[in-house]
Design an enzyme around this catalytic site. Sequence first.
Site, PDB file in Angstrom:
ATOM      1  N   ASP A   1      -4.510   3.693   0.472  1.00  0.00           N
ATOM      2  CA  ASP A   1      -3.307   2.906   0.668  1.00  0.00           C
ATOM      3  C   ASP A   1      -2.700   3.339   2.007  1.00  0.00           C
ATOM      4  O   ASP A   1      -3.015   4.425   2.515  1.00  0.00           O
ATOM      5  CB  ASP A   1      -2.352   3.176  -0.495  1.00  0.00           C
ATOM      6  CG  ASP A   1      -0.995   2.544  -0.299  1.00  0.00           C
ATOM      7  OD1 ASP A   1      -0.936   1.345  -0.007  1.00  0.00           O
ATOM      8  OD2 ASP A   1       0.012   3.271  -0.429  1.00  0.00           O
TER       9      ASP A   1
ATOM     10  N   ASP B   1       1.134   2.650   3.255  1.00  0.00           N
ATOM     11  CA  ASP B   1       2.530   3.089   3.235  1.00  0.00           C
ATOM     12  C   ASP B   1       2.746   4.217   2.235  1.00  0.00           C
ATOM     13  O   ASP B   1       2.364   4.108   1.063  1.00  0.00           O
ATOM     14  CB  ASP B   1       3.431   1.907   2.885  1.00  0.00           C
ATOM     15  CG  ASP B   1       3.368   0.821   3.950  1.00  0.00           C
ATOM     16  OD1 ASP B   1       4.133   0.906   4.917  1.00  0.00           O
ATOM     17  OD2 ASP B   1       2.533  -0.093   3.808  1.00  0.00           O
TER      18      ASP B   1
ATOM     19  N   GLU C   1       7.442   3.552   4.532  1.00  0.00           N
ATOM     20  CA  GLU C   1       7.215   2.210   4.006  1.00  0.00           C
ATOM     21  C   GLU C   1       7.591   1.261   5.144  1.00  0.00           C
ATOM     22  O   GLU C   1       8.772   1.096   5.470  1.00  0.00           O
ATOM     23  CB  GLU C   1       8.079   1.945   2.777  1.00  0.00           C
ATOM     24  CG  GLU C   1       7.711   2.749   1.552  1.00  0.00           C
ATOM     25  CD  GLU C   1       6.434   2.247   0.878  1.00  0.00           C
ATOM     26  OE1 GLU C   1       6.085   1.048   1.052  1.00  0.00           O
ATOM     27  OE2 GLU C   1       5.787   3.051   0.177  1.00  0.00           O
TER      28      GLU C   1
ATOM     29  N   ARG D   1      11.149  -9.483  -0.451  1.00  0.00           N
ATOM     30  CA  ARG D   1      11.486  -8.590   0.658  1.00  0.00           C
ATOM     31  C   ARG D   1      11.204  -9.236   2.007  1.00  0.00           C
ATOM     32  O   ARG D   1      12.012  -9.139   2.935  1.00  0.00           O
ATOM     33  CB  ARG D   1      10.705  -7.274   0.515  1.00  0.00           C
ATOM     34  CG  ARG D   1      11.233  -6.371  -0.585  1.00  0.00           C
ATOM     35  CD  ARG D   1      10.377  -5.139  -0.771  1.00  0.00           C
ATOM     36  NE  ARG D   1       9.117  -5.449  -1.433  1.00  0.00           N
ATOM     37  CZ  ARG D   1       8.043  -4.652  -1.427  1.00  0.00           C
ATOM     38  NH1 ARG D   1       8.083  -3.509  -0.765  1.00  0.00           N
ATOM     39  NH2 ARG D   1       6.957  -4.994  -2.065  1.00  0.00           N
TER      40      ARG D   1
ATOM     41  N   SER E   1      -3.990  -2.290   2.110  1.00  0.00           N
ATOM     42  CA  SER E   1      -2.548  -2.127   2.020  1.00  0.00           C
ATOM     43  C   SER E   1      -1.835  -3.394   1.588  1.00  0.00           C
ATOM     44  O   SER E   1      -2.195  -4.504   1.992  1.00  0.00           O
ATOM     45  CB  SER E   1      -2.013  -1.695   3.398  1.00  0.00           C
ATOM     46  OG  SER E   1      -0.598  -1.659   3.409  1.00  0.00           O
ATOM     47  N   GLY E   2      -0.782  -3.201   0.804  1.00  0.00           N
ATOM     48  CA  GLY E   2       0.152  -4.277   0.516  1.00  0.00           C
ATOM     49  C   GLY E   2       1.141  -4.460   1.644  1.00  0.00           C
ATOM     50  O   GLY E   2       2.057  -5.275   1.543  1.00  0.00           O
TER      51      GLY E   2
ATOM     52  N   LYS F   1      -6.399  -5.405  -4.041  1.00  0.00           N
ATOM     53  CA  LYS F   1      -6.809  -4.064  -3.599  1.00  0.00           C
ATOM     54  C   LYS F   1      -8.082  -3.635  -4.330  1.00  0.00           C
ATOM     55  O   LYS F   1      -9.028  -3.128  -3.721  1.00  0.00           O
ATOM     56  CB  LYS F   1      -5.689  -3.049  -3.845  1.00  0.00           C
ATOM     57  CG  LYS F   1      -4.545  -3.117  -2.842  1.00  0.00           C
ATOM     58  CD  LYS F   1      -3.584  -1.964  -3.053  1.00  0.00           C
ATOM     59  CE  LYS F   1      -2.635  -1.838  -1.880  1.00  0.00           C
ATOM     60  NZ  LYS F   1      -1.808  -0.617  -1.946  1.00  0.00           N
TER      61      LYS F   1
ATOM     62  N   ASP G   1      -0.287   5.952  -3.899  1.00  0.00           N
ATOM     63  CA  ASP G   1       0.963   6.566  -4.373  1.00  0.00           C
ATOM     64  C   ASP G   1       1.751   5.686  -5.327  1.00  0.00           C
ATOM     65  O   ASP G   1       2.610   6.174  -6.053  1.00  0.00           O
ATOM     66  CB  ASP G   1       1.863   6.907  -3.178  1.00  0.00           C
ATOM     67  CG  ASP G   1       2.499   5.656  -2.575  1.00  0.00           C
ATOM     68  OD1 ASP G   1       3.739   5.532  -2.621  1.00  0.00           O
ATOM     69  OD2 ASP G   1       1.761   4.800  -2.060  1.00  0.00           O
TER      70      ASP G   1
ATOM     71  N   ASN H   1       0.925  -0.282  -7.594  1.00  0.00           N
ATOM     72  CA  ASN H   1      -0.016  -1.315  -7.142  1.00  0.00           C
ATOM     73  C   ASN H   1      -1.337  -0.723  -6.660  1.00  0.00           C
ATOM     74  O   ASN H   1      -2.248  -1.464  -6.277  1.00  0.00           O
ATOM     75  CB  ASN H   1       0.611  -2.193  -6.053  1.00  0.00           C
ATOM     76  CG  ASN H   1       0.895  -1.439  -4.772  1.00  0.00           C
ATOM     77  OD1 ASN H   1       1.309  -0.283  -4.802  1.00  0.00           O
ATOM     78  ND2 ASN H   1       0.703  -2.088  -3.648  1.00  0.00           N
TER      79      ASN H   1
END
Length: 280
Positions: free
Chosen positions: A79, A81, A88, A124, A168-169, A213, A236, A239
């Site tokens: 991942d 962030d 983030e 967001r 990554s998201g 992912k 972390d 997700n």
Amino acid sequence: MNLVLQGPQASHESLDRLAALANPTRVTRLGEHALRCEDVAFSAELKGRVDAAAFDAGVDACFIEAGRTLADFRLVAMDMDSTLITIECIDEIADMQGLKAQVAEITEAAMRGELDFAASLTRRVALLEGLDAAALERVYDERLRISMGGEAMLQAVQAAGLKTLLVSGGFTFFTERLQRRLGLDVTHANVLEVANGKLTGRVLGGIVDAEEKMRTVQRVCAQYGCEPRQAIVMGDGANDLKMMGIAGLSVAFRAKPVVRAQASVALNFSGLDGLLTILQ
């Protein structure tokens, strides 16, 4: 089963005290701040006791099958962030709009698994509408930092012949720059829409959520001719759990409790290069 104990501030005394809880057949020092307890009679009760004592002492306690090394794996998937990097990105972008607290609250809830990730990301990103796209460069230049031990970990796994995936998201603006900077093999993330030099508040294409992912790890494993059980996956947030769940070794890094509880091993105090000690 082996137990690896490590911590950047761990003393010999604290490590020895924790090792005694595991009643190992043999103890091997792995440097100034780490040791390996060998031939430990593993049980859930022992793990709970050692984990609690280690956390209180600022030490990472990682139970792992004896004999596992980097040579058992073909891919490291990470991942971005709060895992490979310390921030983030979306929270820092929002700070440019004076909305960091509002966006960070949604981010935290999503990472704890309390909100659907795709829906939370859409909410967001919508708050970023109208922001000058130059803000992304400012976040990268001024705020983005590699997590402790990240570069050392990557250099070691790359030298051992493992492929690297950053999934990554977050956003391609950052993953693509990190790919060039760190020599990563594959990256996959969300694309922020920009029009006339400003963010539109939308993401282009499908959202990289937990399912995507996991699918990405599967695709990249197939691309390199290996199985997911030959992948190490580091994350972390909630997700990350699905991609961690198919890995041969899952690593929770500075993770939320729900992630620590389900990962193979957790690094709460050590850097990302703590992985190398675990597999030494």
